[in-house]
Write a protein that holds these residues in place. Structure first.
Motif, PDB file in Angstrom:
ATOM      1  N   VAL A 172      -9.752  -8.219  -2.709  1.00  0.00           N
ATOM      2  CA  VAL A 172      -8.174  -8.751  -3.159  1.00  0.00           C
ATOM      3  C   VAL A 172      -8.218 -10.312  -3.329  1.00  0.00           C
ATOM      4  N   PRO A 173      -7.451 -11.058  -4.282  1.00  0.00           N
ATOM      5  CA  PRO A 173      -6.882 -11.679  -3.952  1.00  0.00           C
ATOM      6  C   PRO A 173      -6.374 -12.197  -3.348  1.00  0.00           C
ATOM      7  N   GLY A 174      -6.545 -13.848  -2.887  1.00  0.00           N
ATOM      8  CA  GLY A 174      -6.003 -14.292  -1.425  1.00  0.00           C
ATOM      9  C   GLY A 174      -6.466 -15.313  -0.714  1.00  0.00           C
ATOM     10  N   THR A 175      -5.390 -15.336   0.598  1.00  0.00           N
ATOM     11  CA  THR A 175      -6.373 -15.904   1.607  1.00  0.00           C
ATOM     12  C   THR A 175      -6.901 -14.940   2.541  1.00  0.00           C
ATOM     13  N   HIS A 226      -5.831 -10.101  15.376  1.00  0.00           N
ATOM     14  CA  HIS A 226      -6.761 -10.022  15.399  1.00  0.00           C
ATOM     15  C   HIS A 226      -6.266  -8.870  14.287  1.00  0.00           C
ATOM     16  N   GLY A 227      -5.596  -7.708  14.512  1.00  0.00           N
ATOM     17  CA  GLY A 227      -5.285  -6.806  13.460  1.00  0.00           C
ATOM     18  C   GLY A 227      -4.839  -5.073  13.807  1.00  0.00           C
ATOM     19  N   ASP A 228      -6.535  -5.143  13.670  1.00  0.00           N
ATOM     20  CA  ASP A 228      -7.398  -4.258  13.744  1.00  0.00           C
ATOM     21  C   ASP A 228      -8.215  -4.116  15.278  1.00  0.00           C
ATOM     22  N   LEU A 229      -8.180  -4.492  16.502  1.00  0.00           N
ATOM     23  CA  LEU A 229      -8.700  -4.732  17.058  1.00  0.00           C
ATOM     24  C   LEU A 229      -9.154  -2.917  18.087  1.00  0.00           C
ATOM     25  N   HIS A 230     -10.364  -2.861  18.374  1.00  0.00           N
ATOM     26  CA  HIS A 230     -10.660  -1.691  19.088  1.00  0.00           C
ATOM     27  C   HIS A 230     -12.395  -2.099  19.531  1.00  0.00           C
ATOM     28  N   LEU A 231     -12.746  -0.837  20.258  1.00  0.00           N
ATOM     29  CA  LEU A 231     -13.999  -1.639  20.991  1.00  0.00           C
ATOM     30  C   LEU A 231     -15.408  -2.274  19.768  1.00  0.00           C
ATOM     31  N   GLY A 232     -15.041  -1.519  18.291  1.00  0.00           N
ATOM     32  CA  GLY A 232     -16.007  -1.623  17.794  1.00  0.00           C
ATOM     33  C   GLY A 232     -16.070  -2.820  17.404  1.00  0.00           C
ATOM     34  N   GLN A 233     -14.956  -3.680  17.150  1.00  0.00           N
ATOM     35  CA  GLN A 233     -15.829  -5.108  16.862  1.00  0.00           C
ATOM     36  C   GLN A 233     -15.206  -5.975  18.408  1.00  0.00           C
ATOM     37  N   CYS A 234     -16.729  -5.364  19.594  1.00  0.00           N
ATOM     38  CA  CYS A 234     -16.704  -6.596  20.180  1.00  0.00           C
ATOM     39  C   CYS A 234     -17.792  -5.918  19.798  1.00  0.00           C
ATOM     40  N   LEU A 235     -18.613  -7.244  20.395  1.00  0.00           N
ATOM     41  CA  LEU A 235     -20.041  -7.694  20.603  1.00  0.00           C
ATOM     42  C   LEU A 235     -20.265  -7.863  22.027  1.00  0.00           C
ATOM     43  N   ARG A 236     -20.655  -7.772  22.925  1.00  0.00           N
ATOM     44  CA  ARG A 236     -21.705  -7.324  23.836  1.00  0.00           C
ATOM     45  C   ARG A 236     -23.188  -8.750  23.982  1.00  0.00           C
ATOM     46  N   SER A 237     -23.201 -10.320  24.521  1.00  0.00           N
ATOM     47  CA  SER A 237     -24.837 -10.469  24.553  1.00  0.00           C
ATOM     48  C   SER A 237     -25.171  -9.937  25.314  1.00  0.00           C
ATOM     49  N   ALA A 238     -26.524 -10.229  24.827  1.00  0.00           N
ATOM     50  CA  ALA A 238     -27.374 -10.012  26.781  1.00  0.00           C
ATOM     51  C   ALA A 238     -27.276 -10.681  27.627  1.00  0.00           C
ATOM     52  N   SER A 239     -26.400 -11.514  26.735  1.00  0.00           N
ATOM     53  CA  SER A 239     -25.456 -12.367  28.986  1.00  0.00           C
ATOM     54  C   SER A 239     -24.933 -11.417  29.602  1.00  0.00           C
ATOM     55  N   PHE A 268     -11.808  -9.917  11.079  1.00  0.00           N
ATOM     56  CA  PHE A 268     -10.882 -10.128  10.974  1.00  0.00           C
ATOM     57  C   PHE A 268     -10.035  -9.788  10.214  1.00  0.00           C
ATOM     58  N   GLU A 269     -10.064  -8.829   9.630  1.00  0.00           N
ATOM     59  CA  GLU A 269     -10.276  -8.600   8.557  1.00  0.00           C
ATOM     60  C   GLU A 269      -8.666  -7.877   8.177  1.00  0.00           C
ATOM     61  N   GLY A 270      -8.154  -7.414   9.491  1.00  0.00           N
ATOM     62  CA  GLY A 270      -7.045  -6.415   9.509  1.00  0.00           C
ATOM     63  C   GLY A 270      -7.417  -5.094   9.276  1.00  0.00           C
ATOM     64  N   GLU A 271      -6.199  -4.653   8.944  1.00  0.00           N
ATOM     65  CA  GLU A 271      -6.159  -3.016   8.715  1.00  0.00           C
ATOM     66  C   GLU A 271      -6.389  -2.786   6.968  1.00  0.00           C
ATOM     67  N   PRO A 272      -7.273  -2.281   6.678  1.00  0.00           N
ATOM     68  CA  PRO A 272      -7.671  -1.918   4.918  1.00  0.00           C
ATOM     69  C   PRO A 272      -6.291  -1.374   4.367  1.00  0.00           C
ATOM     70  N   ALA A 273      -5.884  -0.691   5.059  1.00  0.00           N
ATOM     71  CA  ALA A 273      -4.537   0.316   4.694  1.00  0.00           C
ATOM     72  C   ALA A 273      -3.809  -0.856   4.388  1.00  0.00           C
ATOM     73  N   LYS A 274      -3.512  -1.899   4.740  1.00  0.00           N
ATOM     74  CA  LYS A 274      -1.855  -2.617   4.737  1.00  0.00           C
ATOM     75  C   LYS A 274      -2.724  -3.304   3.997  1.00  0.00           C
ATOM     76  N   THR A 275      -1.652  -4.183   2.660  1.00  0.00           N
ATOM     77  CA  THR A 275      -2.200  -5.731   2.082  1.00  0.00           C
ATOM     78  C   THR A 275      -2.179  -6.647   2.271  1.00  0.00           C
ATOM     79  N   LEU A 276      -3.043  -7.990   2.292  1.00  0.00           N
ATOM     80  CA  LEU A 276      -2.910  -8.879   2.567  1.00  0.00           C
ATOM     81  C   LEU A 276      -2.281  -9.351   3.253  1.00  0.00           C
ATOM     82  N   ALA A 277      -1.533  -9.677   2.612  1.00  0.00           N
ATOM     83  CA  ALA A 277       0.450 -10.237   2.672  1.00  0.00           C
ATOM     84  C   ALA A 277       0.380 -10.001   4.350  1.00  0.00           C
ATOM     85  N   GLU A 278       0.336  -8.148   4.711  1.00  0.00           N
ATOM     86  CA  GLU A 278       0.731  -7.751   6.068  1.00  0.00           C
ATOM     87  C   GLU A 278      -0.114  -8.135   6.578  1.00  0.00           C
ATOM     88  N   ARG A 279      -1.034  -8.248   6.401  1.00  0.00           N
ATOM     89  CA  ARG A 279      -2.495  -8.589   7.291  1.00  0.00           C
ATOM     90  C   ARG A 279      -2.188 -10.253   8.128  1.00  0.00           C
TER      91      ARG A 279
END
Length: 479
Positions: free
Chosen positions: A200-203, A349-362, A370-381
């Motif tokens: 979508v256009p915008g920031t 973040h706007g759409d935080l769940h376990l799948g949006q997190c990474l644990r390094s080897a350390s 950080f895209e947010g919920e795709p169903a929401k408009t950019l302004a809402e996100r």
């Protein structure tokens, strides 16, 4: 930059898209990242088309083995009602009435067997007549062209490639096959390029927030190394973000399921993840403005929650007996606001769940996507929100994990993880989300209602997972 990457196809010439139209109508709805499943595609509108590599010639003197096109198109679809829609192909900016997608199309005279999974089809007419076209990200040569453009800060037609740091050449690309709503290419285990599919256009917060966090020196989010955008008649489209690849890192969702299947305790990891989340929230509050939510703002928030509950109950009969109890969670928040309570809102973040997190080897946790919920408009996100919204999303994710691993549900495991996450959040953020139980319950209830509607529509077998939360949250004592 390769001298081959020089020409752009003007958007006023729809010949390329017209020739691809019948193939894309069949291919696009089959893609995992296509949002409009279940409704036929009736046509396309062209936003921009850029020729990155010219196609092979058919006069016996090939210009090259690969042609490469970058397209931004609006896919128009038949509405839910019975009346069909007739759409013509145009090239006058971003037309309304459909989702906008970024496509990378490769063209060859013949497709080698290794690219068979990428096949789109055989073009019968137009500038690519006689060629086979395919999803270009499967092709290492195409991925190399994109990386070289980023590395050299290229300007190609409507496309703009920028970077913050140096990128060494000759990184071997590979497409990640476990795709979600976007596509990812890893370069030499050094970088990962996230290619946004629905644009979508915008920031876009997927670039905006990591850049802001990088300026704050927050190490919990991989800092963008480079990015690609498109400049059209309106605001720019963010098309892709290149970030460091966390080699050997484990996806939080997969890691939690593995530990749960082995009977291992996950509370220590949940606590560490809570600390990481609080650190990101603290950095975002420093980097970007915060606002205070008073009675009128909170009433608007509660009204939205109430409307979503009513719509979900209308669509999912199993939810209806619990509506009064769920509604009480929203009423309690409205009552607090009416009494003069206020809350701070900030970028999250706007759409935080376990799948949006990474644990390094350390063992260090990072937050991504950080895209947010795709169903929401950019302004809402991009709207400031109470940080509890992210917390509620993570608490619901622990509940999903407890019901998703092999074996019977593990509610005690989820309860321990939820408590540990909040404790870790308090360790780093200075405030335990559980000290505001009314706000936390309202946001968790809103999230569970969303999950009920989603599962009823897309994964009915999963409906018992959010329904178990609904029963808890609707009880007189939801704790």
């Amino acid at each position: 930059m390769s001298e081959a990457v020089t020409r752009s196809v003007p958007t006023s010439n729809p010949g390329l898209l017209a020739s691809l139209d019948p193939l894309l109508r069949e291919w696009l709805p089959r893609q995992r990242w296509f949002a409009g499943k279940g409704r036929p595609v009736t046509g396309f509108s062209l936003v921009s088309a850029t020729e990155l590599l010219p196609p092979p010639r058919q006069d016996g003197t090939p210009a090259g083995r690969l042609g490469l096109y970058h397209l931004i198109v609006v896919a128009h679809q038949q509405p839910a009602g019975p009346a069909p829609v007739t759409v013509t192909i145009t090239g006058t900016g971003t037309p309304p009435g459909g989702d906008c997608y970024q496509l990378l199309i490769g063209a060859r005279e013949a497709l080698p067997p290794r690219l068979a999974p990428a096949l789109i089809g055989h073009v019968q007419e137009g500038p690519l007549a006689g060629h086979t076209v395919y999803e270009a990200l499967y092709d290492a040569r195409s991925a190399e062209v994109i990386m070289e453009a980023l590395r050299t800060r290229a300007r190609i037609g409507a496309l703009r490639f920028d970077r913050r740091d140096e990128i060494r050449p000759d990184l071997v690309p590979r497409l990640m096959t476990a795709e979600q709503s976007n596509s990812s290419v890893v370069y030499g285990d050094t970088f990962i390029l996230k290619v946004l599919r629905r644009v979508v256009p915008g920031t876009n917060p997927d670039l905006e927030l990591p850049l802001a966090l990088a300026r704050e020196g927050c190490p919990r989010v991989p800092a963008p190394t480079a990015w690609m955008t498109a400049e059209t008649s309106g605001e720019p489209y963010v098309l892709g973000v290149l970030q460091p690849f966390l080699q050997g890192a484990s996806d939080g969702w997969e890691l939690s399921l593995r530990e749960l299947a082995k009977g291992e305790d996950f509370a220590a990891e949940a606590r560490a993840l809570g600390r990481a989340t609080a650190e990101v929230h603290t950095a975002l509050a420093r980097a970007l403005p915060t606002v205070t939510l008073g009675h009128s703002q909170m009433q608007a928030l509660v009204d939205g929650m109430t409307e979503r509950l009513a719509a979900a109950a209308q669509a999912v009969p199993a939810l209806r007996p619990h509506v009064p109890g769920l509604h009480s969670a929203f009423e309690a928040l409205a009552d607090l606001a009416a009494e003069g309570a206020t809350w701070t809102a900030q970028r999250i973040h706007g759409d935080l769940h376990l799948g949006q997190c990474l644990r390094s080897a350390s063992g260090r946790w990072s937050l991504i996507d950080f895209e947010g919920e795709p169903a929401k408009t950019l302004a809402e996100r991009r709207m400031p929100q109470p940080v509890v919204r992210d917390v509620a999303g993570m608490l619901r994710s622990f509940d999903y994990a407890a019901h998703s691993a092999d074996g019977p549900p593990a509610p005690d495991w989820a309860t321990a993880c939820r408590a540990a996450f909040c404790t870790g959040y308090a360790d780093a953020g200075g405030r335990d989300p559980r000290t505001d139980p009314v706000l936390l319950r309202a946001f968790e209830t809103d999230k569970a209602v969303y999950e009920v509607l989603y599962e009823a529509r897309h994964r009915p077998d999963w409906l018992p997972v959010p329904m178990s939360a609904v029963r808890r949250l609707a009880a007189p004592d939801p704790s």
